[in-house]
Design a protein around this motif. Structure first.
Motif, PDB file in Angstrom:
ATOM      1  N   LYS A 216       0.838  -1.202   0.000  1.00 36.80           N
ATOM      2  CA  LYS A 216       0.000   0.000   0.000  1.00 36.80           C
ATOM      3  C   LYS A 216       0.868   1.246   0.000  1.00 36.80           C
ATOM      4  CE  LYS A 216      -3.579  -0.110   2.633  1.00 36.80           C
ATOM      5  NZ  LYS A 216      -4.453  -0.114   3.832  1.00 36.80           N
ATOM      6  N   GLN A 217       1.999   1.192   0.722  1.00 34.03           N
ATOM      7  CA  GLN A 217       2.883   2.349   0.794  1.00 34.03           C
ATOM      8  C   GLN A 217       3.820   2.440  -0.413  1.00 34.03           C
ATOM      9  OE1 GLN A 217       2.473   0.196   3.467  1.00 34.03           O
ATOM     10  NE2 GLN A 217       1.048   1.582   4.495  1.00 34.03           N
ATOM     11  N   LEU A 218       4.111   1.299  -1.046  1.00 31.09           N
ATOM     12  CA  LEU A 218       4.994   1.264  -2.223  1.00 31.09           C
ATOM     13  C   LEU A 218       4.232   0.568  -3.347  1.00 31.09           C
ATOM     14  CD1 LEU A 218       8.290   0.200  -0.423  1.00 31.09           C
ATOM     15  CD2 LEU A 218       7.764   2.461  -1.344  1.00 31.09           C
ATOM     16  N   PRO A 219       3.318   1.270  -4.005  1.00 29.06           N
ATOM     17  CA  PRO A 219       2.396   0.618  -4.940  1.00 29.06           C
ATOM     18  C   PRO A 219       2.974   0.354  -6.327  1.00 29.06           C
ATOM     19  CG  PRO A 219       1.895   2.949  -4.781  1.00 29.06           C
ATOM     20  CD  PRO A 219       3.012   2.688  -3.801  1.00 29.06           C
ATOM     21  N   TYR A 220       4.205   0.764  -6.553  1.00 30.36           N
ATOM     22  CA  TYR A 220       4.761   0.639  -7.905  1.00 30.36           C
ATOM     23  C   TYR A 220       5.368  -0.737  -8.130  1.00 30.36           C
ATOM     24  CZ  TYR A 220       4.440   5.707  -7.558  1.00 30.36           C
ATOM     25  OH  TYR A 220       3.989   6.977  -7.369  1.00 30.36           O
ATOM     26  N   ARG A 221       5.375  -1.168  -9.397  1.00 26.99           N
ATOM     27  CA  ARG A 221       6.051  -2.406  -9.766  1.00 26.99           C
ATOM     28  C   ARG A 221       7.501  -2.098 -10.141  1.00 26.99           C
ATOM     29  NH1 ARG A 221       1.109  -3.309 -13.646  1.00 26.99           N
ATOM     30  NH2 ARG A 221       1.482  -1.070 -13.654  1.00 26.99           N
ATOM     31  N   TRP A 222       8.317  -3.134 -10.298  1.00 27.76           N
ATOM     32  CA  TRP A 222       9.756  -2.935 -10.465  1.00 27.76           C
ATOM     33  C   TRP A 222      10.088  -2.086 -11.685  1.00 27.76           C
ATOM     34  CZ3 TRP A 222      12.189  -4.500 -14.893  1.00 27.76           C
ATOM     35  CH2 TRP A 222      11.501  -5.409 -15.705  1.00 27.76           C
ATOM     36  N   TYR A 223       9.227  -2.133 -12.710  1.00 29.71           N
ATOM     37  CA  TYR A 223       9.564  -1.452 -13.960  1.00 29.71           C
ATOM     38  C   TYR A 223       9.013  -0.037 -14.068  1.00 29.71           C
ATOM     39  CZ  TYR A 223       4.881  -3.210 -15.109  1.00 29.71           C
ATOM     40  OH  TYR A 223       3.539  -3.497 -15.084  1.00 29.71           O
ATOM     41  N   ASP A 224       8.112   0.354 -13.147  1.00 34.69           N
ATOM     42  CA  ASP A 224       7.576   1.713 -13.245  1.00 34.69           C
ATOM     43  C   ASP A 224       7.772   2.523 -11.969  1.00 34.69           C
ATOM     44  OD1 ASP A 224       5.731   0.598 -11.554  1.00 34.69           O
ATOM     45  OD2 ASP A 224       4.007   0.840 -12.880  1.00 34.69           O
ATOM     46  N   THR A 225       8.590   2.012 -11.062  1.00 34.43           N
ATOM     47  CA  THR A 225       8.789   2.748  -9.805  1.00 34.43           C
ATOM     48  C   THR A 225       9.681   3.979  -9.988  1.00 34.43           C
ATOM     49  OG1 THR A 225       9.605   2.618  -7.535  1.00 34.43           O
ATOM     50  CG2 THR A 225      10.757   1.283  -9.169  1.00 34.43           C
ATOM     51  N   PRO A 226       9.338   5.103  -9.334  1.00 40.69           N
ATOM     52  CA  PRO A 226      10.228   6.263  -9.356  1.00 40.69           C
ATOM     53  C   PRO A 226      11.331   6.162  -8.307  1.00 40.69           C
ATOM     54  CG  PRO A 226       8.261   6.802  -8.122  1.00 40.69           C
ATOM     55  CD  PRO A 226       8.086   5.379  -8.625  1.00 40.69           C
ATOM     56  N   ASN A 227      11.256   5.126  -7.451  1.00 42.14           N
ATOM     57  CA  ASN A 227      12.205   5.009  -6.335  1.00 42.14           C
ATOM     58  C   ASN A 227      13.498   4.351  -6.814  1.00 42.14           C
ATOM     59  OD1 ASN A 227      10.239   6.026  -4.498  1.00 42.14           O
ATOM     60  ND2 ASN A 227       9.277   4.002  -4.489  1.00 42.14           N
ATOM     61  N   ILE A 228      14.571   5.133  -6.881  1.00 41.78           N
ATOM     62  CA  ILE A 228      15.826   4.614  -7.417  1.00 41.78           C
ATOM     63  C   ILE A 228      16.897   4.451  -6.328  1.00 41.78           C
ATOM     64  CG2 ILE A 228      15.420   5.479  -9.742  1.00 41.78           C
ATOM     65  CD1 ILE A 228      17.151   7.871  -9.131  1.00 41.78           C
ATOM     66  N   HIS A 229      16.636   4.973  -5.110  1.00 44.27           N
ATOM     67  CA  HIS A 229      17.563   4.786  -3.987  1.00 44.27           C
ATOM     68  C   HIS A 229      16.772   4.203  -2.825  1.00 44.27           C
ATOM     69  CE1 HIS A 229      20.882   6.843  -5.930  1.00 44.27           C
ATOM     70  NE2 HIS A 229      20.035   7.793  -6.291  1.00 44.27           N
ATOM     71  N   HIS A 230      17.047   2.954  -2.469  1.00 46.07           N
ATOM     72  CA  HIS A 230      16.239   2.230  -1.498  1.00 46.07           C
ATOM     73  C   HIS A 230      16.831   2.393  -0.104  1.00 46.07           C
ATOM     74  CE1 HIS A 230      14.846  -0.378  -5.109  1.00 46.07           C
ATOM     75  NE2 HIS A 230      14.321   0.834  -5.108  1.00 46.07           N
TER      76      HIS A 230
END
Length: 212
Positions: A151-165
């Motif tokens: 719910k907090q990270l709704p993106y899939r691996w190919y469309d996520t804007p999160n590049i630094h985990h």
């Protein structure tokens, strides 16, 4: 100045005119009334509007998405289109009481440089980010072998804007190495505050108040 909320209590006030995302509600509750603030990555200006209306904050915004800029301007907010990775150098030193970066640090190309600008532009800086060490994310990796979609990270691996985990422990180590002072820290599970014990494992989001 600080409307403290007991641990475990829901932090969203549904009677308030602005219903904020939990990390934004933490920032709105703890920003000083009457201060000046720059909200970097301000989206549609929800936090800026709440701070203006509830605490008389003189807030300015920087947002990369044109539709979000239009939505914020329609609220009567002072927002310009710009990129945190390239446009923060134009702001003078100590030009705001607070610089705010909510759920954006992990999407920037150089979060270390962005944080340097935050602490140069603002006397203090609020930073919030999703905790990539939370148990749900660990579980998805360990037992499912999949990138987590929560719910907090709704993106899939190919469309996520999160590049630094980044994790809470990573961020604390980063601050210590750079001699950045932590003046406040809040940890969230959903829309509830939780204590700092085992926050790196249990908290979904973190909010830090920093000073150089």
């Amino acid at each position: 100045m600080n409307d403290e909320i007991p641990m475990g209590r829901k932090i969203i006030n549904h009677d308030a005119p602005h219903i904020l995302r939990p990390d934004l509600a933490v920032i709105a509750n703890n920003v000083r009334a009457g201060a000046t603030a720059l909200d970097i990555g301000c989206a549609d200006g929800a936090l800026m509007a709440a701070m203006r209306d509830q605490k008389n904050i003189d807030a300015r915004g920087l947002e990369i998405n044109a539709a979000n800029v239009s939505a914020a301007v329609a609220r009567g907010l002072a927002v310009v289109q710009g990129d945190a990775d390239s446009d923060l150098a134009a702001y003078p030193d100590n030009s705001f009481d607070f610089a705010i970066l909510s759920q954006t640090l992990q999407t920037t190309k150089r979060p270390d440089l962005v944080l340097d600008h935050l602490l140069r532009i603002g006397n203090q800086a609020f930073v919030s980010f999703p905790n990539f060490a939370q148990w749900r994310i660990r579980f998805a990796h360990m037992f499912r072998g999949r990138m987590p979609v929560t719910k907090q990270l709704p993106y899939r691996w190919y469309d996520t804007p999160n590049i630094h985990h980044v994790t809470i422990d990573d961020f604390r180590t980063f601050l210590k190495e750079r001699d950045i002072k932590i003046e406040g820290e809040w940890f969230l599970s959903g829309n509830k505050l939780r204590g700092g014990g085992m926050a790196n494992l249990l908290a979904a989001h973190a909010v830090f108040l920093l000073r150089r």
